[in-house]
Design a protein around this motif. Structure first.
Motif, mmCIF file in Angstrom:
data_model
loop_
_atom_site.group_PDB
_atom_site.id
_atom_site.type_symbol
_atom_site.label_atom_id
_atom_site.label_comp_id
_atom_site.label_asym_id
_atom_site.label_seq_id
_atom_site.Cartn_x
_atom_site.Cartn_y
_atom_site.Cartn_z
ATOM 1 N N MET A 1 0.857 -1.185 0.000
ATOM 2 C CA MET A 1 0.000 0.000 0.000
ATOM 3 C C MET A 1 0.889 1.230 0.000
ATOM 4 S SD MET A 1 -2.724 1.056 2.939
ATOM 5 C CE MET A 1 -3.608 2.580 2.863
ATOM 6 N N ALA A 2 0.589 2.230 -0.859
ATOM 7 C CA ALA A 2 1.414 3.414 -0.929
ATOM 8 C C ALA A 2 0.641 4.592 -1.485
ATOM 9 C CB ALA A 2 2.642 3.141 -1.808
ATOM 10 N N LEU A 3 1.103 5.784 -1.148
ATOM 11 C CA LEU A 3 0.576 7.014 -1.721
ATOM 12 C C LEU A 3 -0.942 7.127 -1.622
ATOM 13 C CD1 LEU A 3 2.837 7.302 -4.870
ATOM 14 C CD2 LEU A 3 3.065 8.502 -2.722
ATOM 15 N N ALA A 4 -1.484 7.102 -0.413
ATOM 16 C CA ALA A 4 -2.920 7.227 -0.212
ATOM 17 C C ALA A 4 -3.378 8.629 -0.569
ATOM 18 C CB ALA A 4 -3.279 6.918 1.246
ATOM 19 N N PRO A 5 -4.650 8.798 -1.010
ATOM 20 C CA PRO A 5 -5.153 10.107 -1.372
ATOM 21 C C PRO A 5 -5.374 10.983 -0.145
ATOM 22 C CG PRO A 5 -6.911 8.485 -1.439
ATOM 23 C CD PRO A 5 -5.636 7.731 -1.190
ATOM 24 N N VAL A 6 -5.366 12.277 -0.360
ATOM 25 C CA VAL A 6 -5.635 13.230 0.715
ATOM 26 C C VAL A 6 -7.133 13.287 0.957
ATOM 27 C CG1 VAL A 6 -5.460 15.632 1.429
ATOM 28 C CG2 VAL A 6 -3.586 14.576 0.142
ATOM 29 N N LEU A 7 -7.547 13.218 2.232
ATOM 30 C CA LEU A 7 -8.959 13.201 2.579
ATOM 31 C C LEU A 7 -9.289 14.376 3.483
ATOM 32 C CD1 LEU A 7 -9.299 9.440 3.486
ATOM 33 C CD2 LEU A 7 -10.077 10.526 1.396
ATOM 34 N N PRO A 8 -10.545 14.828 3.476
ATOM 35 C CA PRO A 8 -10.946 15.840 4.444
ATOM 36 C C PRO A 8 -10.750 15.323 5.856
ATOM 37 C CG PRO A 8 -12.624 15.519 2.746
ATOM 38 C CD PRO A 8 -11.627 14.423 2.578
ATOM 39 N N LEU A 9 -10.431 16.208 6.787
ATOM 40 C CA LEU A 9 -10.195 15.783 8.172
ATOM 41 C C LEU A 9 -11.419 15.121 8.776
ATOM 42 C CD1 LEU A 9 -8.140 18.777 9.610
ATOM 43 C CD2 LEU A 9 -7.310 16.539 8.875
ATOM 44 N N THR A 10 -12.619 15.505 8.344
ATOM 45 C CA THR A 10 -13.825 14.875 8.890
ATOM 46 C C THR A 10 -13.880 13.402 8.520
ATOM 47 O OG1 THR A 10 -15.016 15.643 6.929
ATOM 48 C CG2 THR A 10 -15.176 16.990 8.920
ATOM 49 N N SER A 11 -13.303 13.044 7.357
ATOM 50 C CA SER A 11 -13.322 11.643 6.937
ATOM 51 C C SER A 11 -12.438 10.788 7.808
ATOM 52 C CB SER A 11 -12.854 11.531 5.471
ATOM 53 O OG SER A 11 -13.723 12.234 4.618
ATOM 54 N N LEU A 12 -11.411 11.414 8.433
ATOM 55 C CA LEU A 12 -10.451 10.645 9.208
ATOM 56 C C LEU A 12 -11.024 10.164 10.537
ATOM 57 C CD1 LEU A 12 -7.203 12.705 8.537
ATOM 58 C CD2 LEU A 12 -8.158 10.799 7.249
ATOM 59 N N ARG A 13 -12.199 10.628 10.889
ATOM 60 C CA ARG A 13 -12.826 10.178 12.131
ATOM 61 C C ARG A 13 -13.728 8.970 11.900
ATOM 62 N NH1 ARG A 13 -13.191 15.947 12.966
ATOM 63 N NH2 ARG A 13 -15.348 15.967 12.224
ATOM 64 N N ALA A 14 -13.861 8.540 10.661
ATOM 65 C CA ALA A 14 -14.771 7.458 10.345
ATOM 66 C C ALA A 14 -14.178 6.109 10.751
ATOM 67 C CB ALA A 14 -15.086 7.460 8.848
ATOM 68 N N ASN A 15 -15.055 5.128 10.941
ATOM 69 C CA ASN A 15 -14.625 3.750 11.114
ATOM 70 C C ASN A 15 -13.830 3.329 9.871
ATOM 71 O OD1 ASN A 15 -15.418 0.815 10.211
ATOM 72 N ND2 ASN A 15 -15.539 0.819 12.440
ATOM 73 N N PRO A 16 -12.744 2.530 10.031
ATOM 74 C CA PRO A 16 -11.938 2.156 8.858
ATOM 75 C C PRO A 16 -12.757 1.507 7.736
ATOM 76 C CG PRO A 16 -10.758 1.613 10.857
ATOM 77 C CD PRO A 16 -12.126 2.065 11.293
ATOM 78 N N LEU A 17 -13.737 0.673 8.089
ATOM 79 C CA LEU A 17 -14.555 0.054 7.057
ATOM 80 C C LEU A 17 -15.429 1.094 6.365
ATOM 81 C CD1 LEU A 17 -15.608 -2.396 5.534
ATOM 82 C CD2 LEU A 17 -17.170 -2.846 7.435
ATOM 83 N N ASP A 18 -16.042 1.986 7.139
ATOM 84 C CA ASP A 18 -16.848 3.047 6.544
ATOM 85 C C ASP A 18 -15.999 3.951 5.663
ATOM 86 O OD1 ASP A 18 -19.076 2.096 7.873
ATOM 87 O OD2 ASP A 18 -18.870 3.488 9.553
ATOM 88 N N MET A 19 -14.804 4.247 6.133
ATOM 89 C CA MET A 19 -13.893 5.089 5.369
ATOM 90 C C MET A 19 -13.520 4.427 4.040
ATOM 91 S SD MET A 19 -10.300 6.644 6.729
ATOM 92 C CE MET A 19 -9.232 7.632 5.685
ATOM 93 N N SER A 20 -13.264 3.127 4.078
ATOM 94 C CA SER A 20 -12.933 2.391 2.855
ATOM 95 C C SER A 20 -14.099 2.405 1.881
ATOM 96 C CB SER A 20 -12.546 0.950 3.194
ATOM 97 O OG SER A 20 -11.359 0.910 3.949
ATOM 98 N N ASN A 21 -15.291 2.141 2.377
ATOM 99 C CA ASN A 21 -16.465 2.160 1.512
ATOM 100 C C ASN A 21 -16.688 3.545 0.912
ATOM 101 O OD1 ASN A 21 -17.080 -0.567 1.895
ATOM 102 N ND2 ASN A 21 -18.348 -0.153 3.691
ATOM 103 N N GLY A 22 -16.419 4.594 1.707
ATOM 104 C CA GLY A 22 -16.563 5.951 1.197
ATOM 105 C C GLY A 22 -15.562 6.257 0.097
#
Length: 250
Positions: free
Chosen positions: A1-22
């Motif tokens: 895994m490398a070079l993940a996209p930049v996300l809004p800070l609000t997205s970083l509070r999500a559950n990892p599974l929810d974040m992945s689905n988003g």
């Protein structure tokens, strides 16, 4: 895994599974999952897969339907912003290449002991830093087998998964040598060329037959020789994923 996209800070509070689905929803990738009935219910597991894209971890997490603590390259934990993303996804950064992997394996064993799922890409980072065909599969390292066999749980499953990209795009995003600023000990970052970024448009995720790790197999591990059995398990999973990859392109 490398070079993940930049996300809004609000997205970083999500559950990892929810974040992945988003992330997958935003990418508009068309994903089909095959063999989900093979997944062990409510059990520690080690997920192993081929690896060519930054999308692989979210894809696999969505496919298995639960958070997965994916191993990721050491340098990702050194980059501000990117470090926040991998922490939000629950990733387990590897130790620096010249430091061994003692700390990583300690964290991964604890996660498995707590009933979690751990994800490993046994090809290592090489397929991520060079352009490869969708059906490419490098030789597997056997560290994931040692991890599973030494995990502090009575029983777990190693689940091989193939990611078959039927349509994708690829772009060059950053010079490899620039990444040496964050990890000077990584030999892959000492070569010319650019780090590619593969984005899937249509993909089949093929879940294979799990390898059951229990007391019987661990006893065999100790008596037969740790490296011998780990190598056999690594080869078994590699062969399974190679077969699944072919099926994924039909």
């Amino acid at each position: 895994m490398a070079l993940a996209p930049v996300l809004p800070l609000t997205s970083l509070r999500a559950n990892p599974l929810d974040m992945s689905n988003g992330l997958l929803t935003l990418s508009r990738v068309r994903m089909s999952v095959h063999g989900r009935d093979r997944l062990p219910p409510h059990q520690s597991m080690v997920v192993v897969s081929n690896h060519r894209s930054i999308m692989d971890a979210p894809l696999l997490m969505s496919a298995v339907g639960r958070p997965v603590r994916f191993a990721c390259h050491h340098y990702m934990s050194q980059v501000p912003g990117l470090r926040n993303v991998i922490n939000a996804l629950g990733c387990l950064p590897l130790d620096a290449p010249d430091k061994g992997q003692t700390a990583f394996f300690r964290r991964a064993r604890k996660a498995l002991g707590d009933g979690e799922a751990v994800g490993i890409f046994p090809e290592g980072a090489a397929p991520m830093v060079s352009k490869t065909a969708p059906d490419n599969l490098n030789a597997f390292h056997r560290g994931f087998a040692h991890l599973a066999l030494r995990a502090p749980v009575d029983e777990l499953a190693i689940v091989p998964v193939a990611i078959a990209a039927r349509r994708e795009t690829s772009n060059s995003v950053v010079p490899l040598r620039l990444l040496s600023l964050f990890d000077a000990s990584e030999p892959l970052f000492q070569q010319p060329g650019w780090h590619p970024a593969v984005f899937y448009q249509e993909v089949n995720v093929m879940i294979g037959r799990p390898v059951r790790v229990d007391d019987r197999l661990r006893s065999h591990y100790r008596s037969k020789g740790t490296n011998t059995l780990a190598a056999e398990i690594a080869q078994c999973c590699q062969d399974e994923i190679a077969t699944l990859l072919k099926q994924g392109f039909y």
